[in-house]
Design a protein around this motif. Structure first.
Motif, PDB file in Angstrom:
ATOM      1  N   HIS A 409     -39.102  72.628  72.010  1.00 44.11           N
ATOM      2  CA  HIS A 409     -39.673  71.897  70.871  1.00 44.11           C
ATOM      3  C   HIS A 409     -39.691  72.771  69.626  1.00 44.11           C
ATOM      4  N   THR A 410     -39.923  74.057  69.796  1.00 43.30           N
ATOM      5  CA  THR A 410     -39.880  74.965  68.644  1.00 43.30           C
ATOM      6  C   THR A 410     -38.497  74.953  68.014  1.00 43.30           C
ATOM      7  N   ALA A 411     -37.461  75.004  68.870  1.00 43.11           N
ATOM      8  CA  ALA A 411     -36.092  74.984  68.359  1.00 43.11           C
ATOM      9  C   ALA A 411     -35.787  73.679  67.643  1.00 43.11           C
ATOM     10  N   MET A 412     -36.299  72.569  68.181  1.00 45.88           N
ATOM     11  CA  MET A 412     -36.044  71.264  67.540  1.00 45.88           C
ATOM     12  C   MET A 412     -36.730  71.187  66.181  1.00 45.88           C
ATOM     13  N   LEU A 413     -37.960  71.698  66.107  1.00 36.50           N
ATOM     14  CA  LEU A 413     -38.667  71.662  64.824  1.00 36.50           C
ATOM     15  C   LEU A 413     -37.985  72.540  63.784  1.00 36.50           C
ATOM     16  N   GLU A 414     -37.422  73.660  64.233  1.00 36.18           N
ATOM     17  CA  GLU A 414     -36.766  74.560  63.289  1.00 36.18           C
ATOM     18  C   GLU A 414     -35.515  73.940  62.677  1.00 36.18           C
ATOM     19  N   LEU A 415     -34.984  72.875  63.320  1.00 37.98           N
ATOM     20  CA  LEU A 415     -33.805  72.199  62.764  1.00 37.98           C
ATOM     21  C   LEU A 415     -34.146  71.392  61.508  1.00 37.98           C
ATOM     22  N   SER A 417     -35.019  71.070  58.032  1.00 39.92           N
ATOM     23  CA  SER A 417     -34.946  71.949  56.849  1.00 39.92           C
ATOM     24  C   SER A 417     -36.051  71.673  55.836  1.00 39.92           C
ATOM     25  N   ASP A 418     -36.776  70.551  55.986  1.00 38.70           N
ATOM     26  CA  ASP A 418     -37.821  70.198  55.022  1.00 38.70           C
ATOM     27  C   ASP A 418     -39.192  70.748  55.405  1.00 38.70           C
ATOM     28  N   LEU A 419     -39.271  71.535  56.446  1.00 38.25           N
ATOM     29  CA  LEU A 419     -40.571  72.067  56.873  1.00 38.25           C
ATOM     30  C   LEU A 419     -41.143  72.989  55.803  1.00 38.25           C
ATOM     31  N   PRO A 420     -42.456  72.912  55.569  1.00 36.04           N
ATOM     32  CA  PRO A 420     -43.096  73.852  54.632  1.00 36.04           C
ATOM     33  C   PRO A 420     -42.977  75.280  55.164  1.00 36.04           C
ATOM     34  N   GLU A 425     -43.380  79.487  59.287  1.00 37.98           N
ATOM     35  CA  GLU A 425     -43.932  80.781  59.704  1.00 37.98           C
ATOM     36  C   GLU A 425     -44.693  80.642  61.018  1.00 37.98           C
ATOM     37  N   SER A 426     -45.452  79.552  61.158  1.00 35.88           N
ATOM     38  CA  SER A 426     -46.184  79.315  62.407  1.00 35.88           C
ATOM     39  C   SER A 426     -45.227  79.116  63.577  1.00 35.88           C
TER      40      SER A 426
END
Length: 758
Positions: A409-415, A417-420, A425-426
């Motif tokens: 799930h971490t890898a999926m979230l890192e995909l 590009s609009d994440l703050p 960082e978290s």
């Protein structure tokens, strides 16, 4: 006091002692020996030359020949007479009787004997010859055989005692050869005695066996004097002989019993002793002498308290009272051997009972059970470690499922590009934490032996050299690193990563023991273990090994903590500063590599760990291999996903669907079969966990489905290594096996590779 009485007795008997060391040619002469020839104790030098220089010129030649013959081939009861110069210049007749001490190879090393002044006896012999009639009366009435033979060995005289001893009338014996009354074998043996006569021996004593008239044997002890003319030519021999048949038979029976007892006791694997009722030693076997380093002469006749020491005797005294009451007693005790080692022994006291059943003493039988004690301790430790290892392996396996979900799930979230930035960082912190947790599970699997080795022939010095660069950063500036590498080509068959982990874990452990800095020494060497050494190191094996020694100048390990340092989850560090897996992991790795580890620590001064691994002498070092990977791509095929962990099943299904695949999901084998039947001929690849509930494993499921459709591709997943998880099945990482925890790229890569495989 006893020694003084012996000294006085020898002086009263006018017997002098000498001790000739043949290796140094030095001779010890007793005070009485010196007194016999008129000298004080300090007036004679301790040398053979001193004795030789005092021989009468007429006796010198044949005495020296006799001595040399005795040194060359010792015979029983050596005796020689000669004239010896007194301090006042006169000559005294001396009788020397001696015996020879030989070494383990049978070579003479020491001649010990007596000097007796026989001058008066010589004078008496002259007087005796004048009293022939009195002598004849004595001869006729003697129960001992009195005899003479000529130079050819024929009987010239035997007294009437011959009738009782041989059964012949004396007249039947006269003129017949002496050897006619012996067996051919015994006659050949006695030729050695006659050789002594020719060598110049003036008298001799020996025991032999003759044949009676009725054919039965008779044992005789001959005391003989050689008769010579003035030119030294042998005229004949005369002397006496005692019938010792009864004594001989009794002695042979006694020796037979003694041989039987010694044979039995010396073949038992331990020391045996016989103690009297007044607690004095009567007998000890060979093992007793060897194990405790005490000769029989030091033990026999002494009390039990004197031999074993007052402290040990006080501990066994209750058992002594019980055995003297007629009871057999067995108990375990610790005894100190001649080598200074404190061994465990099983001791049995067996009462020695007289015909009335009263204990007149007891036998002490001891068996060394140190090896058994060590094995019992090792078994207890192995059982404890195995139980903890099974728990640790199970926890790590389940934890890998959770980590796969977190990392996926971490890898999926890192995909996205609009994440703050703060969210990204978290996610980075979550990823790092998951990586640390994954490393922890690897340590758990390594400790529990569920992490596979990938062994290759490694130059151990090269492994240490490569790790030294990393250790410099890990140790910090206040810890100095000293390398002492062997100049030998130390090759081991080992997993390179695991060897690096051993070095790293031991180095970090040493660093933590030096909070104010210090020195860390790393040394490699070879070690050759033989049977003697391994008795003092139960975990060792005979052979040649590579030794890695890591020493620090830190705080050391308390004595009460030392036995527990390799236990998993045991740590003396503060909460949050140690998992208790570092040394346990090292222990597990070393055990997997058929080695062992030891530790020596001096609290306040430092600790040394030594790792021993089999040395692969002559083996060639294998170069590292590299595998090139292709870029990950998705597909459109249909995949049957079987995973009992819901969160992981959802994550993997999501990753596969985002890569373009069609996914059917199942939580266990029966559900997977239902999906298979609902979509016949549609599934291209089975992705299944190996360990599942409901009694059907991933292997079972794969076998059923590939039997229905041989074109089906199968990829197995597990938190265990392929060697452990496979259980005899061929599992190849990157081909048909995916280890947990895995990342999205690893999952997609193996799925694509399996589908593309022809």
């Amino acid at each position: 006091m006893t020694l003084e009485r012996y000294r006085l007795a020898l002086r009263a008997a006018q017997v002098g002692l000498f001790d000739w060391d043949l290796r140094t040619n030095q001779v010890f002469y007793s005070p009485e020996w010196k007194r016999q020839i008129g000298f004080d104790d300090d007036e004679i030098t301790n040398s053979f030359a001193e004795w030789e220089s005092r021989l009468h010129p007429d006796d010198l030649s044949h005495v020296l020949r006799t001595v040399r013959a005795f040194v060359a081939k010792p015979w029983p009861d050596y005796q020689v007479e000669f004239r010896f110069r007194h301090k006042d210049g006169s000559y005294r007749w001396v009788l020397t009787q001696a015996s020879m001490q030989v070494d383990a190879g049978g070579q003479p090393v020491r001649m010990l004997g007596l000097h007796v002044d026989i001058t008066e006896r010589k004078c008496a012999e002259l007087s005796l010859r004048k009293s022939e009639e009195a002598y004849r009366t004595l001869v006729e009435t003697s129960h001992d055989l009195i005899w003479s033979v000529d130079a050819e060995g024929r009987w010239t005289f035997v007294n009437p005692a011959a009738r009782a001893i041989y059964g012949y009338d004396p007249a039947e014996m006269l003129g017949r050869p002496f050897m006619d009354f012996q067996s051919p074998e015994q006659a050949r043996k006695d030729l050695e005695v006659f050789a002594l006569i020719k060598a110049g021996a003036p008298r001799f004593k020996y025991e032999t066996v003759h044949i009676r008239k009725d054919g039965t044997p008779v044992w005789l002890t001959f005391n003989a004097v050689v008769l010579r003319d003035e030119q030294g030519k042998v005229l004949g021999t005369t002397g006496t002989a005692q019938d010792t048949t009864e004594r001989r038979l009794a002695e042979e029976a006694l020796r037979a019993r003694e041989r039987e007892l010694r044979l039995i006791t010396n073949h038992l694997p331990g020391p045996i002793s016989h103690v009297s009722r007044d607690l004095r030693y009567l007998f000890v076997n060979d093992h007793y002498e060897r194990i405790f380093g005490k000769a029989r002469a030091e033990v026999l006749g002494r009390t039990m308290a004197e031999v074993i020491g007052a402290e040990l005797f006080q501990r066994v005294e209750p058992q002594v009272r019980r055995v003297l009451a007629g009871e057999q007693v067995s108990f375990e005790s610790q005894v100190r051997t001649a080598a200074g080692v404190l061994d465990h022994a099983l001791v049995t006291f067996v009462p020695d009972l007289d015909p009335e059943g009263n204990a007149v003493g007891f036998f002490v039988i001891a068996f060394d059970i140190s090896a058994r004690k060590h094995l019992e301790e090792q078994l207890r430790q192995a059982q404890k470690m195995e139980a903890v290892g099974q728990l640790a392996g199970g926890v790590a396996h389940d934890f890998n499922n959770v980590l796969t979900v977190i990392q996926g799930h971490t890898a999926m979230l890192e995909l996205d590009s609009d994440l703050p930035a703060i969210t990204r960082e978290s996610l980075g912190e979550i990823k790092q934490a998951a990586d640390r947790a994954a490393n922890l599970t690897r340590q758990l699997l390594t400790f529990s032996r569920r992490q596979a080795r990938r062994p290759s022939h490694l130059n151990f010095n090269a492994v240490v050299t490569n790790m030294a660069r990393l250790l410099g950063r890990v140790l910090g500036e206040d810890v100095a690193l000293d390398l002492h590498l062997s100049n030998q080509d130390l090759v081991v068959l080992a997993d390179a990563g695991m060897m690096e982990q051993v070095l790293l874990n031991l180095a970090v452990n040493s660093r933590d023991a030096m909070p104010r800095g210090g020195r860390l020494g790393i040394e490699t060497s070879s070690a050759d273990f033989d049977a003697t050494i391994i008795t003092r190191m139960p975990q060792a094996r005979a052979g040649v090994f590579v030794c890695l020694a890591i020493s620090d100048t830190g705080t050391g390990i308390p004595v009460d903590v030392l036995p527990r340092i390799f236990e998993p989850f045991f740590t003396t560090k503060e909460v949050g500063k140690g998992t208790g897996l570092g040394l346990a992991t090292v222990y597990g790795i070393v055990q997997q590599h058929e080695g062992w580890i030891t530790v020596e620590s001096d609290p306040g001064r430092g600790t040394t760990f030594r790792v021993y691994l089999p040395w692969q002498i002559g083996a060639k070092v294998e170069p590292p291999t590299r595998r090139e990977t292709e870029a990950t791509r998705g597909g459109h095929e249909t995949i049957l996903l079987v995973e009992d962990e819901p969160a992981l099943r959802g994550l993997v299904g999501n990753l596969l669907e985002r890569a373009g695949y069609r996914v059917f999901s199942a939580a266990n084998g029966p559900q997977a079969l239902a999906q298979w039947r609902a979509h016949p001929k549609e599934v291209d690849l089975l992705l299944t966990d190996l360990v599942m509930p409901d009694g059907m494993s991933g292997f079972d499921l794969g076998a059923l489905l590939t039997h229905d459709d041989p074109r089906l591709r199968v990829v197995y997943t597990s938190g265990y290594s392929p060697e452990i998880a496979g259980r005899g099945q061929e599992l190849i990482p990157g081909v048909n096996f995916l280890a947990k925890p895995f990342v999205a790229d690893g999952l997609l890569e193996i799925v694509r590779a399996a589908l593309d495989r022809a």
